[in-house]
Motif scaffolding. Structure first.
Motif, PDB file in Angstrom:
ATOM      1  N   THR A 137     -16.426 -12.127   7.519  1.00  0.00           N
ATOM      2  CA  THR A 137     -15.880 -10.931   8.074  1.00  0.00           C
ATOM      3  C   THR A 137     -14.350 -11.168   8.307  1.00  0.00           C
ATOM      4  OG1 THR A 137     -17.963 -10.174   8.838  1.00  0.00           O
ATOM      5  CG2 THR A 137     -15.592  -9.251   9.656  1.00  0.00           C
ATOM      6  N   ALA A 138     -14.219 -12.386   9.324  1.00  0.00           N
ATOM      7  CA  ALA A 138     -12.619 -12.745   9.467  1.00  0.00           C
ATOM      8  C   ALA A 138     -12.033 -12.979   8.361  1.00  0.00           C
ATOM      9  CB  ALA A 138     -12.734 -13.907  10.436  1.00  0.00           C
ATOM     10  N   SER A 139     -12.664 -13.858   7.329  1.00  0.00           N
ATOM     11  CA  SER A 139     -11.749 -13.939   6.028  1.00  0.00           C
ATOM     12  C   SER A 139     -11.438 -13.164   5.182  1.00  0.00           C
ATOM     13  CB  SER A 139     -12.707 -15.196   5.504  1.00  0.00           C
ATOM     14  OG  SER A 139     -13.586 -14.712   5.114  1.00  0.00           O
ATOM     15  N   GLU A 140     -12.191 -11.910   5.355  1.00  0.00           N
ATOM     16  CA  GLU A 140     -11.928 -10.750   4.408  1.00  0.00           C
ATOM     17  C   GLU A 140     -10.742  -9.860   4.831  1.00  0.00           C
ATOM     18  OE1 GLU A 140     -14.773  -7.366   2.081  1.00  0.00           O
ATOM     19  OE2 GLU A 140     -15.455  -7.983   4.167  1.00  0.00           O
ATOM     20  N   LYS A 141      -9.555 -10.339   4.367  1.00  0.00           N
ATOM     21  CA  LYS A 141      -8.290  -9.421   5.054  1.00  0.00           C
ATOM     22  C   LYS A 141      -8.070  -8.178   3.981  1.00  0.00           C
ATOM     23  CE  LYS A 141      -6.094 -13.282   7.269  1.00  0.00           C
ATOM     24  NZ  LYS A 141      -5.037 -14.108   7.276  1.00  0.00           N
ATOM     25  N   VAL A 142      -7.712  -7.342   4.402  1.00  0.00           N
ATOM     26  CA  VAL A 142      -7.533  -5.940   3.693  1.00  0.00           C
ATOM     27  C   VAL A 142      -5.960  -5.728   3.544  1.00  0.00           C
ATOM     28  CG1 VAL A 142      -7.742  -3.397   3.502  1.00  0.00           C
ATOM     29  CG2 VAL A 142      -9.629  -5.017   4.871  1.00  0.00           C
ATOM     30  N   PHE A 143      -5.620  -5.707   2.140  1.00  0.00           N
ATOM     31  CA  PHE A 143      -4.169  -5.606   1.740  1.00  0.00           C
ATOM     32  C   PHE A 143      -4.158  -3.838   1.796  1.00  0.00           C
ATOM     33  CE2 PHE A 143      -0.521  -4.907  -0.716  1.00  0.00           C
ATOM     34  CZ  PHE A 143       0.255  -6.176  -0.743  1.00  0.00           C
ATOM     35  N   LYS A 144      -2.970  -3.645   2.840  1.00  0.00           N
ATOM     36  CA  LYS A 144      -2.848  -2.136   2.918  1.00  0.00           C
ATOM     37  C   LYS A 144      -1.742  -1.551   2.249  1.00  0.00           C
ATOM     38  CE  LYS A 144      -5.777  -1.884   7.037  1.00  0.00           C
ATOM     39  NZ  LYS A 144      -6.033  -1.701   8.517  1.00  0.00           N
ATOM     40  N   ILE A 145      -1.888  -0.413   1.474  1.00  0.00           N
ATOM     41  CA  ILE A 145      -0.762   0.204   0.920  1.00  0.00           C
ATOM     42  C   ILE A 145      -0.314   1.608   1.623  1.00  0.00           C
ATOM     43  CG2 ILE A 145      -0.786  -1.232  -1.155  1.00  0.00           C
ATOM     44  CD1 ILE A 145      -2.078   1.333  -2.490  1.00  0.00           C
ATOM     45  N   SER A 146       0.748   1.973   1.314  1.00  0.00           N
ATOM     46  CA  SER A 146       0.941   3.361   1.948  1.00  0.00           C
ATOM     47  C   SER A 146       2.153   4.022   1.108  1.00  0.00           C
ATOM     48  CB  SER A 146       1.228   3.530   3.481  1.00  0.00           C
ATOM     49  OG  SER A 146       1.028   4.820   3.807  1.00  0.00           O
ATOM     50  N   GLU A 177      -8.867  -4.385  -8.234  1.00  0.00           N
ATOM     51  CA  GLU A 177      -9.640  -4.927  -9.617  1.00  0.00           C
ATOM     52  C   GLU A 177      -8.790  -5.837 -10.100  1.00  0.00           C
ATOM     53  OE1 GLU A 177     -10.401  -2.997 -14.025  1.00  0.00           O
ATOM     54  OE2 GLU A 177     -10.662  -1.607 -12.068  1.00  0.00           O
ATOM     55  N   LYS A 178      -7.525  -5.648 -10.186  1.00  0.00           N
ATOM     56  CA  LYS A 178      -6.559  -6.572 -10.702  1.00  0.00           C
ATOM     57  C   LYS A 178      -6.234  -7.757 -10.060  1.00  0.00           C
ATOM     58  CE  LYS A 178      -5.912  -4.202 -14.699  1.00  0.00           C
ATOM     59  NZ  LYS A 178      -6.335  -4.944 -15.870  1.00  0.00           N
ATOM     60  N   THR A 179      -6.235  -7.783  -8.798  1.00  0.00           N
ATOM     61  CA  THR A 179      -5.875  -8.941  -7.944  1.00  0.00           C
ATOM     62  C   THR A 179      -7.194  -9.644  -7.290  1.00  0.00           C
ATOM     63  OG1 THR A 179      -5.676  -7.577  -5.955  1.00  0.00           O
ATOM     64  CG2 THR A 179      -3.663  -7.765  -7.387  1.00  0.00           C
ATOM     65  N   GLY A 180      -8.308  -8.781  -7.255  1.00  0.00           N
ATOM     66  CA  GLY A 180      -9.239  -9.473  -6.719  1.00  0.00           C
ATOM     67  C   GLY A 180      -9.204  -9.598  -5.048  1.00  0.00           C
ATOM     68  N   MET A 181      -8.265  -8.736  -4.547  1.00  0.00           N
ATOM     69  CA  MET A 181      -8.301  -8.707  -3.234  1.00  0.00           C
ATOM     70  C   MET A 181      -8.896  -7.191  -2.781  1.00  0.00           C
ATOM     71  SD  MET A 181      -4.207  -9.806  -2.749  1.00  0.00           S
ATOM     72  CE  MET A 181      -4.335  -9.702  -0.900  1.00  0.00           C
ATOM     73  N   LYS A 190       2.664 -15.142   3.999  1.00  0.00           N
ATOM     74  CA  LYS A 190       2.244 -15.766   5.480  1.00  0.00           C
ATOM     75  C   LYS A 190       0.728 -15.147   5.807  1.00  0.00           C
ATOM     76  CE  LYS A 190       6.628 -16.314   7.290  1.00  0.00           C
ATOM     77  NZ  LYS A 190       7.654 -16.008   8.518  1.00  0.00           N
ATOM     78  N   LYS A 191       0.531 -13.865   5.382  1.00  0.00           N
ATOM     79  CA  LYS A 191      -0.829 -13.154   5.773  1.00  0.00           C
ATOM     80  C   LYS A 191      -1.826 -13.428   4.931  1.00  0.00           C
ATOM     81  CE  LYS A 191      -2.175  -8.713   7.169  1.00  0.00           C
ATOM     82  NZ  LYS A 191      -1.524  -7.155   7.331  1.00  0.00           N
ATOM     83  N   PHE A 192      -1.601 -13.566   3.654  1.00  0.00           N
ATOM     84  CA  PHE A 192      -2.651 -13.577   2.651  1.00  0.00           C
ATOM     85  C   PHE A 192      -2.636 -14.878   1.782  1.00  0.00           C
ATOM     86  CE2 PHE A 192      -1.761  -9.076   3.449  1.00  0.00           C
ATOM     87  CZ  PHE A 192      -3.188  -8.445   3.583  1.00  0.00           C
TER      88      PHE A 192
END
Length: 301
Positions: free
Chosen positions: A37-46, A69-73, A246-248
Motif C-alpha cells: 500500500t505504501a509503495s502504490e503512489k498515485v500520480f494526480k492530475i488536474s 494504461e500508457k505509463t503503468g502508473m 523526486k516523488k516517483f
C-alpha cells in the motif's frame, strides 16, 4: 498413564506451534500488505475549472485512465473548485501535473521553480480571446466599451481576464474605472457568454477556442450574442509538471512528456474536450510575455 500424559503434552505443543506459526504468517501478511500500500503512489492530475465541470471530469477522467494504461502508473484526475485552489494544490505537491492556463501556469511555476511546462496544443502557440456583446448594441471597437457593463471570466484566467485587460489598457480603457460599474468576474467562459446572452451585462471577453466550440455545439444563441473584436495572438494553455522525479523516481517526468506528445486523435475524450488532435512540446520561456503583463498589472509580483 505415562503414555497418555506424553500424548497430551505432544498435542498441546503442536497446538502452540500452530498458533505461533499462524500469528507469524498473519503479521508477515499484514506487513507485506502495508508495504504494498505504501509503495502504490498515485500520480494526480488536474485542470483549471474554466468550463463545465461535468465535461471536465468526464474528459480528464478518461485521460487519467489513458495515462495509467500508457505509463503503468496509477493516475487519478482531481477536480478543483477554482483557479486558486489548483495552484495552491500544485505548490503543496498534492497535484503532480496540471492543465494550466498561461497565467496560472506562470503563477504555479513561480511558486515551484523546479516545475516545467512540457506540452501544449498547436493552437496554444497562437491563442486568442474574443470580445462579445449583446447583438445589435452600438459596440464596434474596444473604445466603445467605455460606459458599458462588462464581464471577465475568472480573475486568474489568461484568455478570460489577463490578456483582455491588457488589450483594453492598450486602447486606453481602465476596466476598474471606465465601465458602467465594476466588471463582473463570472468564473468561467461559458458563464461569461451566458451573462451576455441573458442581458445581465452588455459585453464580455472569452477564450476564442471555447467560444468557437460553443457555437459549433449550439450552446450559445447567436441571435442574442455576437463577436465584435478578436485579440492578437499570444501563448496560453499548457501541461505543467511538478517535481515528480523526486516523488516517483528518476525518469517519471520524461515518461509523462513522451506520453503526452505521443497521444493522437481517438486515444482519449480529453482531446475532443480541448479541441485538439495532439500535443506539442513547449517550455517555460514561451510564457515570459504573460509573466511581464501579469507583473505590469500587479496580478503577480
Amino acid at each position: 498413564m505415562k503414555n497418555i500424559k506424553k500424548r497430551i503434552i505432544l498435542a498441546v505443543t503442536l497446538i502452540l506451534l500452530l498458533l505461533i506459526t499462524a500469528c507469524g504468517n498473519k503479521k508477515e501478511g499484514a506487513d507485506s500488505e502495508k508495504k504494498d500500500t505504501a509503495s502504490e503512489k498515485v500520480f494526480k492530475i488536474s485542470a483549471i475549472p474554466d468550463f463545465d465541470q461535468a465535461e471536465l471530469t468526464r474528459g480528464f477522467g478518461d485521460f487519467a485512465r489513458y495515462l495509467s494504461e500508457k505509463t503503468g502508473m496509477k493516475v487519478e484526475y482531481v477536480p478543483v473548485v477554482d483557479y486558486a485552489a489548483v495552484v495552491t494544490a500544485f505548490e503543496r505537491g498534492e497535484i503532480d501535473m496540471v492543465w494550466f492556463g498561461g497565467l496560472t501556469g506562470v503563477q504555479a511555476r513561480s511558486l515551484v521553480p523546479e516545475a516545467e511546462a512540457i506540452a501544449q496544443r498547436p493552437s496554444d502557440e497562437k491563442f486568442q480571446s474574443v470580445f462579445i456583446k449583446q447583438k445589435g448594441l452600438p459596440i464596434n471597437s474596444l473604445k466603445d466599451l467605455k460606459g458599458k457593463s462588462f464581464a471577465f471570466g475568472s480573475e486568474s484566467s489568461t484568455s478570460g481576464h489577463l490578456m483582455p485587460r491588457f488589450f483594453l489598457d492598450a486602447e486606453g480603457i481602465n476596466p476598474d474605472k471606465d465601465f458602467n460599474g465594476t466588471p463582473v468576474y463570472s468564473g468561467s467562459h461559458d458563464k461569461t457568454y451566458g451573462l451576455v446572452e441573458a442581458g445581465s451585462v452588455e459585453a464580455g471577453a472569452v477564450n476564442k477556442q471555447y467560444w468557437t466550440k460553443a457555437v459549433k455545439e449550439n450552446k450559445v444563441n447567436l441571435e442574442k450574442v455576437e463577436v465584435f473584436y478578436e485579440t492578437p495572438n499570444y501563448y496560453d494553455y499548457n501541461w505543467t509538471i511538478n517535481e515528480v522525479d523526486k516523488k516517483f523516481g528518476e525518469g517519471t517526468k520524461e515518461k509523462m512528456r513522451q506520453t503526452l506528445l505521443g497521444i493522437k486523435a481517438g486515444d482519449s475524450e480529453v482531446l475532443n474536450l480541448l479541441s485538439t488532435e495532439s500535443f506539442i512540446p513547449t517550455k517555460n520561456e514561451n510564457y515570459k510575455d504573460i509573466e511581464k503583463v501579469a507583473k505590469s498589472l500587479g496580478i503577480i509580483k
